[in-house]
Enzyme design. Sequence first.
Site, PDB file in Angstrom:
ATOM      1  N   LYS A  55      -9.840   0.919   0.085  1.00  0.00           N
ATOM      2  CA  LYS A  55      -9.891   1.479  -0.826  1.00  0.00           C
ATOM      3  C   LYS A  55     -10.090   2.929   0.004  1.00  0.00           C
ATOM      4  CE  LYS A  55      -9.673  -0.460  -4.796  1.00  0.00           C
ATOM      5  NZ  LYS A  55      -8.939   0.142  -5.665  1.00  0.00           N
ATOM      6  N   SER A  85       1.322  -1.756  -0.187  1.00  0.00           N
ATOM      7  CA  SER A  85       0.108  -0.015  -0.112  1.00  0.00           C
ATOM      8  C   SER A  85       1.158   1.341  -0.055  1.00  0.00           C
ATOM      9  CB  SER A  85      -1.304   0.096   1.437  1.00  0.00           C
ATOM     10  OG  SER A  85       0.022   0.433   2.241  1.00  0.00           O
TER      11      SER A  85
END
Lengths: 439, 141
Positions: B99, B62
């Site tokens: 998300k 990420s």
Amino acid sequence: MKDATAFNDGTGCEVNKPQLSCIALVDIDSAYASMERVFRPDLGDRGIAILSNNDGAVVAANKAAKALGIRTGTPHFKVKDIIEKHRIALFSSNYALYGDLSNRVMMAIESMVPAYCQYSIDEAFLDLSGIERVEPLELFGRRLKQRIWDWTRLPVKVGIAPTKTLAKVASYGAKKYPATGNVVDLSQRDRQRKLMALMDVGEIWGVGSRLRWQLNELNVHTALDLADQRPKDMRRYFSVNMERTVRELNGEQCFPLDDSSAQKQQIVVSRSFGERVTEFDEMFGAVTNYTVRAAEKLRSQGGTAQLFTLFIRTSPFSADPQYSKSVTTRLPWPTDDTRAFLARARTLLESIWRPGYRYAKAGVMLGEIAPLKQNQADLFQGDERPAGNPLLGLIDRMNKKGLDIRFAAQAGPAGKMKQARLSPHYTTRFSDVPIAKIK
Amino acid sequence: MKAIPVVDPKDCPKALVPLFRDTVAAGFPSPAEDYIERQLDFNELMISNPAATFVLRAEGLSMIESGISDGSYLVVDRSHTAQHRNIVIAALDGEYVVKQLQTTPGFALKSMNGEYADVIPTSEQEIEIFGVVTWVVRPMV
């Protein structure tokens, strides 16, 4: 069972409790299948079926699986072909998951109503008294359904009516007619009658297939036919319970929300073994486990038992020599104490154990169940308190928190089940929590 | 082991009662004894609605600023209304993904990982948000 019922005015209806203005039945749609879906967005609209303990038979299936021909109660091997052909998702029962999600649903319910009573792992009766003064009941039902979905990702049906039996009728309507959006308010008499006219009498709560057949003989076919019978006749032909059912169908509350007569009259804990058992010690270990579990269940419903039954048997489906035997003993007083049952388990098992057989199943049963009365304990002096021992309550709470406190005779891993298709314990073990991909 | 009532519970119904206390057979009682409180409980800090709170584990690479890394535990509260810039769990192509929600200027699920594009749903596409990430827990050693 003296104290189990509060009905004593002769009409079968309770006299002293104030009547609730309205009751709702909330039940989780295809509960186990929906629960398996919570963390599996990939399952979409697929058929889902759940197997019993030990993967023996189908215990639950969702609508899609039923439409493909899966019937609950069918042995696993008989539906293998359909399952493979139609890519039905198949699971071993995951009671750790179901229990946790069920609790969450109950908490969501609790956040919206003054009182409720859980009826089973996927059903609860709610007291809606006073709510109709604030908002229309159907709207309330929809908000409740939405909240349960929002919090748990589980779909429910909501049936609203003046009595429990009518709430079951409403819930039937919510299931049968999708246009209702799974919420049906039957607080009005004309709507109750309209739905009951469309409903087979066998669908009524408490009317099994045998009673249905007997009612048909009396020309009672629909739920409405039954509602229009004279309560007294129904008591004469059947039982006081049938009279109550008729009264309930006419809007008169006979089954209180928190119904102690619904307390289980019998607690059974039994398992089929993953592998056949041939040694006494192994069998004793298994039986001890079941006894401990049964006593826990007994305490969790606040009951005592006086009859203790133990049974063992070989598999009737195998070519092995057959043996099946049970034995029952009556304890000197009603108790909820695990140790009182355990103290008798070995003697009982010895009395029915025959070496040389390949045992496939064993179980224990507790009977003559009555509510625990606290003062009972005071009648007895000395060490053996017959019931309500706080130590056992403590052990139950600690075991619930994940500790594993065992009684000396209790077996370790013996009697483990076959659970080839067990889903992860998503909500109760850190090692099993669902994965979210960082994308 | 015996608990000695310091105050009449009727007079002080909300007094905290320690779950366990030492048995002091001889000598002086601990001066801290009257100040015993419960220990810190992270559930209290991180879970405001236990019925709606689930724990998930993040997997994958990420962007560093998100604070979420491979193996992080995500505390997800389904009863929390998703707002602009919240980190959410969404169901995409049959799996749960992490998300960032964007509601203005238009609806989008922003990527948390340089290798993936943002998701901008078409008008007929329906995306299910599983819940809002309210806490991230990860080991630092």
